[in-house]
Motif scaffolding. Sequence first.
Motif, short mmCIF file in Angstrom:
data_model
loop_
_atom_site.label_atom_id
_atom_site.label_comp_id
_atom_site.label_asym_id
_atom_site.label_seq_id
_atom_site.Cartn_x
_atom_site.Cartn_y
_atom_site.Cartn_z
N VAL A 59 0.75 -1.46 0.06
CA VAL A 59 -0.01 0.20 0.06
C VAL A 59 0.97 1.18 0.01
CG1 VAL A 59 -1.66 1.22 1.28
CG2 VAL A 59 -1.92 -1.21 1.07
N LEU A 60 2.02 1.39 0.79
CA LEU A 60 2.71 2.36 0.85
C LEU A 60 3.24 2.56 -0.50
CD1 LEU A 60 4.39 1.92 4.45
CD2 LEU A 60 2.77 3.55 3.80
N LEU A 61 3.78 1.52 -1.20
CA LEU A 61 4.68 1.78 -2.52
C LEU A 61 3.65 2.29 -3.51
CD1 LEU A 61 7.24 1.12 -4.11
CD2 LEU A 61 6.31 -1.37 -4.56
N VAL A 62 2.36 1.70 -3.30
CA VAL A 62 1.53 2.18 -4.61
C VAL A 62 1.21 3.61 -4.32
CG1 VAL A 62 -1.02 1.94 -5.40
CG2 VAL A 62 0.48 -0.09 -4.90
N LEU A 63 0.89 3.87 -3.21
CA LEU A 63 0.63 5.26 -2.69
C LEU A 63 1.74 6.45 -3.03
CD1 LEU A 63 -1.46 5.21 0.45
CD2 LEU A 63 -2.35 5.61 -1.64
N ALA A 64 3.18 5.99 -2.76
CA ALA A 64 4.04 6.95 -3.06
C ALA A 64 4.45 6.61 -4.51
CB ALA A 64 5.31 6.24 -2.36
N THR A 65 4.19 5.86 -5.47
CA THR A 65 4.04 5.81 -6.87
C THR A 65 3.20 6.93 -7.69
OG1 THR A 65 5.07 3.56 -6.87
CG2 THR A 65 4.27 4.62 -8.89
N ALA A 66 2.03 6.78 -6.83
CA ALA A 66 0.76 7.52 -7.28
C ALA A 66 1.26 9.23 -7.10
CB ALA A 66 -0.33 7.22 -6.90
N LEU A 67 1.65 9.31 -6.00
CA LEU A 67 1.90 10.83 -5.63
C LEU A 67 3.14 11.17 -6.02
CD1 LEU A 67 1.45 10.38 -1.66
CD2 LEU A 67 -0.01 11.82 -3.11
N ALA A 68 4.13 10.37 -6.51
CA ALA A 68 5.19 10.93 -7.39
C ALA A 68 4.85 11.42 -8.76
CB ALA A 68 6.36 9.96 -7.57
N PHE A 69 3.87 10.68 -9.25
CA PHE A 69 3.20 11.02 -10.84
C PHE A 69 2.33 12.37 -10.53
CE2 PHE A 69 4.33 6.89 -12.16
CZ PHE A 69 4.86 7.26 -13.49
N VAL A 70 1.86 12.46 -9.42
CA VAL A 70 0.94 13.68 -9.23
C VAL A 70 1.69 15.07 -9.21
CG1 VAL A 70 -0.79 14.64 -7.57
CG2 VAL A 70 -1.25 12.48 -8.23
N ALA A 71 3.05 14.67 -8.39
CA ALA A 71 3.91 15.76 -8.32
C ALA A 71 4.51 16.28 -9.65
CB ALA A 71 5.03 15.41 -7.16
N ALA A 72 5.03 15.18 -10.37
CA ALA A 72 5.25 15.48 -11.92
C ALA A 72 4.35 16.17 -12.65
CB ALA A 72 5.69 14.10 -12.57
N ALA A 73 2.95 16.22 -12.39
CA ALA A 73 2.01 16.77 -13.02
C ALA A 73 2.07 18.43 -12.75
CB ALA A 73 0.59 16.06 -12.99
N ARG A 74 2.77 18.65 -11.70
CA ARG A 74 2.72 20.10 -11.08
C ARG A 74 1.43 20.77 -10.92
NH1 ARG A 74 5.65 23.65 -15.12
NH2 ARG A 74 5.37 25.19 -13.65
N PRO A 75 1.00 20.39 -9.87
CA PRO A 75 -0.36 20.77 -9.34
C PRO A 75 -0.27 22.43 -8.93
CG PRO A 75 0.55 19.42 -7.56
CD PRO A 75 1.44 19.11 -8.75
N GLN A 76 -1.12 23.10 -9.15
CA GLN A 76 -1.10 24.62 -9.04
C GLN A 76 -2.50 25.16 -8.27
OE1 GLN A 76 -0.33 25.77 -12.77
NE2 GLN A 76 1.96 25.90 -12.39
N TYR A 77 -2.29 26.10 -7.68
CA TYR A 77 -3.71 26.65 -7.20
C TYR A 77 -3.82 28.02 -7.40
CZ TYR A 77 -1.75 28.55 -2.93
OH TYR A 77 -1.03 29.24 -2.03
N GLY A 78 -4.90 28.90 -7.46
CA GLY A 78 -4.95 30.22 -7.67
C GLY A 78 -4.43 30.69 -6.55
N LYS A 79 -3.43 31.60 -6.47
CA LYS A 79 -2.68 32.10 -5.49
C LYS A 79 -3.64 33.75 -5.58
CE LYS A 79 1.77 33.57 -3.29
NZ LYS A 79 3.02 33.61 -3.51
N GLY A 80 -3.86 34.16 -6.71
CA GLY A 80 -4.40 35.72 -7.00
C GLY A 80 -4.44 35.90 -8.44
N THR A 81 -4.65 37.37 -8.48
CA THR A 81 -4.64 37.68 -9.90
C THR A 81 -3.69 38.76 -10.11
OG1 THR A 81 -6.58 39.46 -9.30
CG2 THR A 81 -7.28 37.28 -10.09
#
Length: 341
Positions: A59-81
């Motif tokens: 479970v730890l290995l699968v979650l770590a792999t999934a999170l690594a790909f999520v990080a590679a997708a460069r998540p962003q959030y709207g900080k302002g305008t």
Amino acid sequence: MNFAAPWFLLGTAFAALIGLLLILGGFGVARAIKRFGDEDRVKALTTADPAKRRAWKGVLLVLATALAFVAAARPQYGKGTRLVPATNVDVVVVLDYSKSMYARDVEPSRIFRAKIEVARLIKDLEGARFGAVAFAGEPMGFPLTADGAAIAQFFRQLDPNDMPIGGTAIARALDQANDLLKRDPKSAEHKRIILLVTDGEDLEGYPLSVAQAIGAQGTTIHVVQIGGRTPEPIPEIGPDGRIVGWRTDRQGKPLTTELSLSGEQQLASIAQATPGGQIIRAEKGTTGIETIAAELRRQMKSELSERVETVYADVYFYPLGLAILLLIAEVFLKDAPRRRF
């Protein structure tokens, strides 16, 4: 939430594949124990059952792999305008002053109407800077300026009879316009447009090659073609601006102006060689300049106008940090508890 490289999210399917392989491996171990002998007797021979710990490690290995790909997708959030300022526009008007522009298929003449509509264009495009090139056999230029009235006056005071060399040197005129843009240090950061207004074909230079070089620099050339294949007589204009006769050749035959098929293709190719370039063919009684003016006004009010955009902040380090922690936990989680002696 936004992702700068969303295609990396497909990698989470790879994490799911890893989980499926681990599950199949667990079933394979169970079947191997049954083939080896009685399940209860085999368990009695082992010091600990690693199945649960291995499941947690998986479970730890699968979650770590999934999170690594999520990080590679460069998540962003709207900080302002932030306010994106309007893009400045530099327009160099290149106007044909060959004697064929005296033709009267556009009232009162091609050149008179063209000068009026260029002056109107300059007045309507508030905030733009303008340069000018008047040409026949040789071009003469006026540098970029925010003083539109000076550009209008430059065109207004000239007539085809004032040009020292006759002809239609489009290639040299486009070169001159490009030089005006390159010599201005601010122009590199602006939207650059060359507006070519002509009724002729360049039989001396290579205007298409010049246009391709200009287009490679990101400058747009719009072409307004005045006149067509219908022959139009060319009047002889006196110093007072009045018609004193009609131009003739050496045999005394009337001189007419018309654009050949190859000439029309040449002008169309000049516009098409640059990003967003348009060819406008004047209708009977008009020059077509007003069509380009309307398009430039639309761009300045929409695409090039001041706008507000959302500023995104990268947060990839959160899933990446969590993935690293999960991998560390997987490494330190043993298959069996430590034996005490």
